[in-house]
Design a protein around this motif. Structure first.
Motif, PDB file in Angstrom:
ATOM      1  N   ALA A  30       0.797  -1.226   0.000  1.00  0.00           N
ATOM      2  CA  ALA A  30       0.000   0.000   0.000  1.00  0.00           C
ATOM      3  C   ALA A  30       0.837   1.287   0.000  1.00  0.00           C
ATOM      4  CB  ALA A  30      -0.977  -0.002   1.172  1.00  0.00           C
ATOM      5  N   TYR A  48       0.441   4.188  -2.801  1.00  0.00           N
ATOM      6  CA  TYR A  48       0.032   5.568  -2.543  1.00  0.00           C
ATOM      7  C   TYR A  48       0.997   6.548  -3.220  1.00  0.00           C
ATOM      8  CZ  TYR A  48      -2.663   3.440   1.312  1.00  0.00           C
ATOM      9  OH  TYR A  48      -3.511   2.666   2.072  1.00  0.00           O
ATOM     10  N   LEU A  79      -0.949  10.644   1.013  1.00  0.00           N
ATOM     11  CA  LEU A  79      -1.407   9.509   1.813  1.00  0.00           C
ATOM     12  C   LEU A  79      -2.922   9.325   1.768  1.00  0.00           C
ATOM     13  CD1 LEU A  79      -0.580   7.252   3.734  1.00  0.00           C
ATOM     14  CD2 LEU A  79      -0.787   8.863   5.621  1.00  0.00           C
ATOM     15  N   GLY A 130      -4.241   8.966  -1.850  1.00  0.00           N
ATOM     16  CA  GLY A 130      -3.729   7.709  -2.367  1.00  0.00           C
ATOM     17  C   GLY A 130      -4.501   6.523  -1.837  1.00  0.00           C
ATOM     18  N   ALA A 131      -4.842   6.557  -0.563  1.00  0.00           N
ATOM     19  CA  ALA A 131      -5.594   5.454   0.036  1.00  0.00           C
ATOM     20  C   ALA A 131      -6.971   5.334  -0.592  1.00  0.00           C
ATOM     21  CB  ALA A 131      -5.708   5.673   1.541  1.00  0.00           C
ATOM     22  N   TYR A 160      -6.522   3.972  -4.141  1.00  0.00           N
ATOM     23  CA  TYR A 160      -6.088   2.567  -4.057  1.00  0.00           C
ATOM     24  C   TYR A 160      -7.300   1.648  -3.884  1.00  0.00           C
ATOM     25  CZ  TYR A 160      -2.985  -1.259  -2.413  1.00  0.00           C
ATOM     26  OH  TYR A 160      -2.280  -2.430  -2.255  1.00  0.00           O
TER      27      TYR A 160
END
Length: 202
Positions: free
Chosen positions: A90, A94, A153, A156-157, A160
């Protein structure tokens, strides 16, 4: 512009073996290549796949043979059992997502170099691609700010997780996986077929 959606994970050796070929194919045909990192374990769980350690021993043995052969065939050094595998993909994902946004908005940085360096860090250099220092070094080497480790972060999460859902809806069941239009190509050994499809051969 026509687009190739490239579903991938830096902890997949098969993604590492793609190398620069997806970029070259996209450039050859004047299409956009968009990276869509996702969680391969979550993908397997929802599409009937098994984590590596749960596969039959004959499948695991064949995997090692094929990895060795492909490494030689492609001229890409590979560690069959890297020190930091499995690891959490992960954080690297990210960073890729954040860097891709920067590259598209500003033209700065080389997103393709970033992806390749993160894959190589895991499979060639035996580094932990879940660690900030490793990711930061790859970001800097590709012309991006280390600050993307933090600034990307949250977004990106979200992306994702969204990549996983979009991939499932599109029929993705493994990585690397390429989709352009209605055509789907699974595996680094199908990049030539992707090339031929974009050339209008099928």
């Amino acid at each position: 512009m026509q687009q190739i959606d490239y579903y991938m994970s830096v902890v997949s050796p098969w993604t590492y073996f793609c190398g620069s070929r997806p970029v070259e194919v996209a450039a050859k045909h004047g299409v956009r290549l968009r990276y869509r990192p996702l969680d391969p374990m979550a993908l397997f769980a929802r599409t009937g796949g098994l984590p590596l350690g749960e596969r039959h021993e004959s499948r695991q043995a064949y995997r090692f043979q094929e990895l060795r052969r492909q490494s030689v065939k492609l001229g890409m050094p590979l560690t069959l059992k890297p020190a930091f595998f499995p690891t959490n993909p992960a954080p690297a994902a990210y960073a890729i997502i954040a860097a891709q946004e920067v590259a598209e908005e500003t033209g700065e940085g080389d997103i393709h170099a970033l992806v390749q360096s993160l894959c190589a860090a895991c499979w060639r250099d035996e580094k932990n691609v879940a660690e900030d220092e490793v990711i930061g070094d790859c970001l800097e080497a590709a012309g991006f700010s280390r600050g993307l480790l933090m600034s990307g972060l949250i977004s990106g999460a979200d992306t994702y997780a969204r990549n996983l859902e979009q991939g499932l809806l599109a029929g993705v069941f493994g990585v690397p996986f390429f989709i352009t239009g209605d055509e789907k190509f699974w595996g680094q050994d199908r990049i030539d077929d992707l090339d031929r499809h974009l050339a209008g051969e099928f």
